[in-house]
Design a protein around this motif. Sequence first.
Motif, mmCIF file in Angstrom:
data_model
loop_
_atom_site.group_PDB
_atom_site.id
_atom_site.type_symbol
_atom_site.label_atom_id
_atom_site.label_comp_id
_atom_site.label_asym_id
_atom_site.label_seq_id
_atom_site.Cartn_x
_atom_site.Cartn_y
_atom_site.Cartn_z
ATOM 1 N N UNK A 141 -10.548 -51.422 14.671
ATOM 2 C CA UNK A 141 -10.594 -52.361 15.909
ATOM 3 C C UNK A 141 -10.208 -51.300 17.071
ATOM 4 N N UNK A 142 -8.861 -50.601 16.688
ATOM 5 C CA UNK A 142 -8.525 -49.769 17.977
ATOM 6 C C UNK A 142 -9.518 -48.623 18.022
ATOM 7 N N UNK A 143 -10.133 -48.002 17.220
ATOM 8 C CA UNK A 143 -11.227 -46.899 17.415
ATOM 9 C C UNK A 143 -12.247 -47.459 18.315
ATOM 10 N N UNK A 144 -12.708 -48.777 18.078
ATOM 11 C CA UNK A 144 -13.894 -49.339 18.801
ATOM 12 C C UNK A 144 -13.582 -49.583 19.937
ATOM 13 N N UNK A 145 -12.432 -50.034 20.389
ATOM 14 C CA UNK A 145 -11.837 -50.312 21.671
ATOM 15 C C UNK A 145 -11.712 -49.066 22.488
ATOM 16 N N UNK A 146 -11.353 -47.807 21.779
ATOM 17 C CA UNK A 146 -11.173 -46.310 22.255
ATOM 18 C C UNK A 146 -12.551 -45.924 22.748
ATOM 19 N N UNK A 147 -13.772 -46.328 22.004
ATOM 20 C CA UNK A 147 -14.886 -46.025 22.594
ATOM 21 C C UNK A 147 -15.215 -46.152 24.088
ATOM 22 N N UNK A 148 -14.422 -47.108 24.603
ATOM 23 C CA UNK A 148 -14.705 -47.467 25.928
ATOM 24 C C UNK A 148 -14.258 -46.352 26.846
ATOM 25 N N UNK A 149 -13.342 -45.645 26.432
ATOM 26 C CA UNK A 149 -12.852 -44.390 27.044
ATOM 27 C C UNK A 149 -13.877 -43.009 27.070
ATOM 28 N N UNK A 150 -14.919 -43.322 26.210
ATOM 29 C CA UNK A 150 -15.762 -41.876 26.182
ATOM 30 C C UNK A 150 -16.192 -41.331 27.690
ATOM 31 N N UNK A 151 -16.729 -42.463 28.453
ATOM 32 C CA UNK A 151 -16.963 -41.638 29.678
ATOM 33 C C UNK A 151 -15.916 -40.901 30.598
ATOM 34 N N UNK A 152 -14.955 -40.863 29.847
ATOM 35 C CA UNK A 152 -13.682 -39.991 30.625
ATOM 36 C C UNK A 152 -13.381 -38.952 29.912
ATOM 37 N N UNK A 153 -13.826 -38.754 28.600
ATOM 38 C CA UNK A 153 -13.286 -37.797 27.651
ATOM 39 C C UNK A 153 -14.024 -36.175 28.018
ATOM 40 N N UNK A 154 -14.872 -35.962 28.866
ATOM 41 C CA UNK A 154 -15.684 -34.832 29.336
ATOM 42 C C UNK A 154 -14.697 -34.054 30.126
ATOM 43 N N UNK A 155 -13.533 -34.886 30.624
ATOM 44 C CA UNK A 155 -12.795 -34.055 31.466
ATOM 45 C C UNK A 155 -11.526 -33.581 30.979
ATOM 46 N N UNK A 156 -11.179 -34.097 29.809
ATOM 47 C CA UNK A 156 -9.983 -33.815 29.008
ATOM 48 C C UNK A 156 -10.223 -34.465 27.534
ATOM 49 N N UNK B 160 -15.277 -60.288 20.405
ATOM 50 C CA UNK B 160 -14.228 -60.091 21.458
ATOM 51 C C UNK B 160 -13.691 -58.494 21.331
ATOM 52 N N UNK B 161 -13.745 -57.872 20.235
ATOM 53 C CA UNK B 161 -13.359 -56.415 20.134
ATOM 54 C C UNK B 161 -14.396 -55.573 21.005
ATOM 55 N N UNK B 162 -15.587 -55.991 20.965
ATOM 56 C CA UNK B 162 -16.685 -55.241 21.741
ATOM 57 C C UNK B 162 -16.379 -55.624 23.298
ATOM 58 N N UNK B 163 -15.772 -56.910 23.625
ATOM 59 C CA UNK B 163 -15.496 -57.037 24.986
ATOM 60 C C UNK B 163 -14.503 -56.206 25.115
ATOM 61 N N UNK B 164 -13.432 -56.071 24.327
ATOM 62 C CA UNK B 164 -12.276 -55.368 24.744
ATOM 63 C C UNK B 164 -12.524 -53.851 25.199
ATOM 64 N N UNK B 165 -13.632 -53.300 24.144
ATOM 65 C CA UNK B 165 -14.262 -51.913 24.166
ATOM 66 C C UNK B 165 -14.753 -51.887 25.929
ATOM 67 N N UNK B 166 -15.443 -53.041 26.477
ATOM 68 C CA UNK B 166 -16.008 -53.003 27.706
ATOM 69 C C UNK B 166 -14.869 -52.794 28.644
ATOM 70 N N UNK B 167 -13.741 -53.669 28.638
ATOM 71 C CA UNK B 167 -12.685 -53.596 29.311
ATOM 72 C C UNK B 167 -12.164 -52.483 29.373
ATOM 73 N N UNK B 168 -11.797 -51.653 28.355
ATOM 74 C CA UNK B 168 -11.203 -50.511 28.114
ATOM 75 C C UNK B 168 -11.869 -49.554 29.178
#
Length: 275
Positions: A98-113, A150-158
């Motif tokens: 579940x945490x890994x799925x939520x972290x997928x929401x951070x993907x748009x920023x990982x190109x910088x770091x 709800x986990x996918x909603x968390x991914x979107x919020x992240x």
Amino acid sequence: MSLLMELLVAQDIGYHIDGRWLLREVSLSLSAGEVVALVGPNGAGKSTLLSLLAGDLTPCNGIIQLCGKPLHQMSALAQAQRRAVLRQQVALTLPFTVLEVALMGRAPYLHRRAECEEDRIIAQEALARTETALFADRPLPTLSGGEQARVHMARVLAQTTPILLLDEPTAALDLRHQHRVLRLTRQLADQGGAALIVLHDVNLAALYADRVGVMHQGCLRAIGKPWDVLRADLLSDVYGVSIIVQPHPQVAAPLVLSLPEGTERSGYTYVVEVR
């Protein structure tokens, strides 16, 4: 004229496939500080419209602007940094936690770091907001359908974007979590963001949306404040069922009630024929 900044604008957009128009001449805007809900029967074009606004489909005509820029001129990365999308169906069967799925929401920023502790904190906070933090170490497929939603909603919020595009985010949820998800979108708007939500529950739209758009046969039949749009005549025509609209007994919103076939209206008394 509204003084709110328009974050997403569609002008006369249309979409057809195999010679059939799924969407015709739809215009709408989404401004900072507001929640807009799209309602209408199955096949009305709601999900197609959201896919166009999300950049998943390219309109056959018309223009879409995201944060003041033509959508077709923006890269997928630039779009992802400005809007987050929750699709109606999310196929994810691999045993990500579940945490890994939520972290997928951070993907748009990982190109910088590389992924950092800040990403984990943001993802964990998003899980807490959707009441899924207790599942953080569990594989996603072991959760119920509503818990996965709800986990996918968390991914979107992240993803921490100013705009949310949500396609039926309450479909798999129980009553309590339906309200919780919509409160989260309301909070985002109150903080200066905006949300466009496809909903089947017209009453949830009336409770949480600043404006409601009614779609039918690929057209946007009406859009405006709930009391202006959720009219018995329009809804009865669109849904093909007898509908009455009355004031909600507890809040300042319309309450939409559908009537079973064979119901006769007589003043304020409704009698169902039993055969």
